[in-house]
Design a protein around this motif. Structure first.
Motif, PDB file in Angstrom:
ATOM      1  N   ALA A 187      -6.747  -4.153  -5.752  1.00 19.74           N
ATOM      2  CA  ALA A 187      -7.547  -3.487  -4.717  1.00 19.74           C
ATOM      3  C   ALA A 187      -7.635  -1.989  -4.992  1.00 19.74           C
ATOM      4  O   ALA A 187      -6.690  -1.371  -5.474  1.00 19.74           O
ATOM      5  CB  ALA A 187      -6.931  -3.717  -3.346  1.00 19.74           C
ATOM      6  N   GLN A 211      -7.479   5.101  -0.245  1.00 17.71           N
ATOM      7  CA  GLN A 211      -7.891   4.810  -1.611  1.00 17.71           C
ATOM      8  C   GLN A 211      -6.637   4.683  -2.467  1.00 17.71           C
ATOM      9  O   GLN A 211      -5.767   5.554  -2.443  1.00 17.71           O
ATOM     10  CB  GLN A 211      -8.784   5.932  -2.156  1.00 17.71           C
ATOM     11  CG  GLN A 211     -10.084   6.089  -1.406  1.00 17.71           C
ATOM     12  CD  GLN A 211     -10.980   4.858  -1.542  1.00 17.71           C
ATOM     13  OE1 GLN A 211     -11.102   4.282  -2.612  1.00 17.71           O
ATOM     14  NE2 GLN A 211     -11.569   4.443  -0.430  1.00 17.71           N
ATOM     15  N   ILE A 215      -1.274  -5.588   0.052  1.00 15.35           N
ATOM     16  CA  ILE A 215      -2.664  -5.595  -0.404  1.00 15.35           C
ATOM     17  C   ILE A 215      -2.714  -6.216  -1.795  1.00 15.35           C
ATOM     18  O   ILE A 215      -1.685  -6.340  -2.459  1.00 15.35           O
ATOM     19  CB  ILE A 215      -3.277  -4.166  -0.442  1.00 15.35           C
ATOM     20  CG1 ILE A 215      -2.483  -3.253  -1.378  1.00 15.35           C
ATOM     21  CG2 ILE A 215      -3.372  -3.581   0.949  1.00 15.35           C
ATOM     22  CD1 ILE A 215      -3.134  -1.903  -1.628  1.00 15.35           C
ATOM     23  N   GLN A 216      -3.885  -6.613  -2.247  1.00 12.20           N
ATOM     24  CA  GLN A 216      -4.058  -7.142  -3.593  1.00 12.20           C
ATOM     25  C   GLN A 216      -3.738  -6.054  -4.610  1.00 12.20           C
ATOM     26  O   GLN A 216      -4.069  -4.884  -4.402  1.00 12.20           O
ATOM     27  CB  GLN A 216      -5.495  -7.626  -3.802  1.00 12.20           C
ATOM     28  CG  GLN A 216      -5.890  -8.805  -2.951  1.00 12.20           C
ATOM     29  CD  GLN A 216      -5.245 -10.096  -3.424  1.00 12.20           C
ATOM     30  OE1 GLN A 216      -4.967 -10.275  -4.600  1.00 12.20           O
ATOM     31  NE2 GLN A 216      -4.987 -10.994  -2.495  1.00 12.20           N
ATOM     32  N   GLY A 230      -7.306   1.873   5.058  1.00 13.97           N
ATOM     33  CA  GLY A 230      -8.483   2.460   4.427  1.00 13.97           C
ATOM     34  C   GLY A 230      -8.175   3.463   3.331  1.00 13.97           C
ATOM     35  O   GLY A 230      -9.088   4.080   2.786  1.00 13.97           O
ATOM     36  N   CYS A 257       0.865  -1.183   0.000  1.00 14.29           N
ATOM     37  CA  CYS A 257       0.000   0.000   0.000  1.00 14.29           C
ATOM     38  C   CYS A 257       0.901   1.232   0.000  1.00 14.29           C
ATOM     39  O   CYS A 257       1.854   1.290   0.786  1.00 14.29           O
ATOM     40  CB  CYS A 257      -0.897  -0.002   1.237  1.00 14.29           C
ATOM     41  SG  CYS A 257      -1.783   1.552   1.503  1.00 14.29           S
ATOM     42  N   CYS A 296      -8.936  -0.063  -2.369  1.00 12.24           N
ATOM     43  CA  CYS A 296      -8.917   0.480  -1.017  1.00 12.24           C
ATOM     44  C   CYS A 296      -8.042  -0.435  -0.146  1.00 12.24           C
ATOM     45  O   CYS A 296      -8.163  -1.659  -0.217  1.00 12.24           O
ATOM     46  CB  CYS A 296     -10.347   0.535  -0.471  1.00 12.24           C
ATOM     47  SG  CYS A 296     -10.470   1.139   1.203  1.00 12.24           S
ATOM     48  N   CYS A 297      -7.159   0.139   0.645  1.00 12.40           N
ATOM     49  CA  CYS A 297      -6.300  -0.650   1.530  1.00 12.40           C
ATOM     50  C   CYS A 297      -7.124  -1.185   2.688  1.00 12.40           C
ATOM     51  O   CYS A 297      -7.823  -0.431   3.372  1.00 12.40           O
ATOM     52  CB  CYS A 297      -5.150   0.203   2.052  1.00 12.40           C
ATOM     53  SG  CYS A 297      -4.097  -0.676   3.238  1.00 12.40           S
ATOM     54  N   LYS A 298      -7.029  -2.485   2.928  1.00  9.73           N
ATOM     55  CA  LYS A 298      -7.784  -3.096   4.024  1.00  9.73           C
ATOM     56  C   LYS A 298      -7.180  -2.782   5.393  1.00  9.73           C
ATOM     57  O   LYS A 298      -7.821  -2.985   6.404  1.00  9.73           O
ATOM     58  CB  LYS A 298      -7.896  -4.601   3.824  1.00  9.73           C
ATOM     59  CG  LYS A 298      -6.582  -5.352   3.931  1.00  9.73           C
ATOM     60  CD  LYS A 298      -6.767  -6.828   3.715  1.00  9.73           C
ATOM     61  CE  LYS A 298      -5.443  -7.560   3.860  1.00  9.73           C
ATOM     62  NZ  LYS A 298      -5.595  -8.975   3.646  1.00  9.73           N
ATOM     63  N   HIS A 299      -5.949  -2.286   5.415  1.00 12.47           N
ATOM     64  CA  HIS A 299      -5.286  -1.993   6.685  1.00 12.47           C
ATOM     65  C   HIS A 299      -5.533  -0.556   7.159  1.00 12.47           C
ATOM     66  O   HIS A 299      -5.895  -0.337   8.302  1.00 12.47           O
ATOM     67  CB  HIS A 299      -3.781  -2.250   6.568  1.00 12.47           C
ATOM     68  CG  HIS A 299      -3.454  -3.638   6.137  1.00 12.47           C
ATOM     69  ND1 HIS A 299      -3.550  -4.721   6.967  1.00 12.47           N
ATOM     70  CD2 HIS A 299      -3.054  -4.118   4.938  1.00 12.47           C
ATOM     71  CE1 HIS A 299      -3.219  -5.812   6.307  1.00 12.47           C
ATOM     72  NE2 HIS A 299      -2.908  -5.478   5.075  1.00 12.47           N
TER      73      HIS A 299
END
Length: 167
Positions: free
Chosen positions: A77, A86, A73-74, A84, A66, A79-82
């Motif tokens: 993706a 964009q 992150i994927q 948040g 990220c 949005c970062c899952k860690h």
């Protein structure tokens, strides 16, 4: 002494397990833990997780850091899952990297290979017939491991090469 040796080995085994779940070498950290028992466990717990590579990456393909928090992150993706944040998604077909390239002699063989690759959980780019690409990967070793996996488990053969995508 009899009680401390089993306890020492248990701590070393726990350290190796924790290291492997964080993308590190379990056997290497087991050996380190034999010399620095408690300190090695604390060190592994404080280290950041690494993205898996090679055949292990088939479970979690296509990771990238990220830009905001540097956690994995994927690539696709938004949005970062860690944290948040964009982020701009990166499609597989728009990435340069090491790939396992397989070439089909006919359109029918290409369709058969594409159908077979769709059943396997490997990142695949199909945009340039008669070539089919597994990847792209950041490391050449990752592409080599995937090619070995595809050859041994699925009878698909090819070569490892760098695929450049012009942006």
């Amino acid at each position: 002494m009899g009680i401390s040796l089993p306890f020492w080995l248990i701590i070393a085994a726990i350290t190796a397990y924790v290291a492997s779940t964080r993308g590190r070498s379990g056997p290497r950290w087991f050996a380190i833990s034999l010399f620095f028992s408690g300190f090695a466990l604390v060190a592994v717990l404080l280290m950041p997780r690494l993205a898996k590579t090679g055949v292990d990456a088939l479970v979690h393909p296509d990771l990238r850091p990220c830009p905001a928090c540097n956690q994995s992150i994927q690539a696709a993706a938004s949005c970062c899952k860690h944290c948040g944040a964009q982020v701009e998604p990166i499609a597989l077909r728009d990435r340069s990297g090491w790939v396992a390239r397989m070439t089909a002699d006919t359109d029918e063989e290409f369709e058969r290979m594409a159908a077979q690759m769709a059943l396997i959980d490997v990142p695949t780019v199909l945009d340039e017939p008669p070539h089919l690409y597994a990847g792209p990967f950041e490391e050449k070793a990752e592409a080599q491991n995937v090619l070995k996996f595809l050859k041994s488990e699925h009878g698909l053969d090819g070569l490892v090469t760098w695929r450049t995508v012009m942006r």
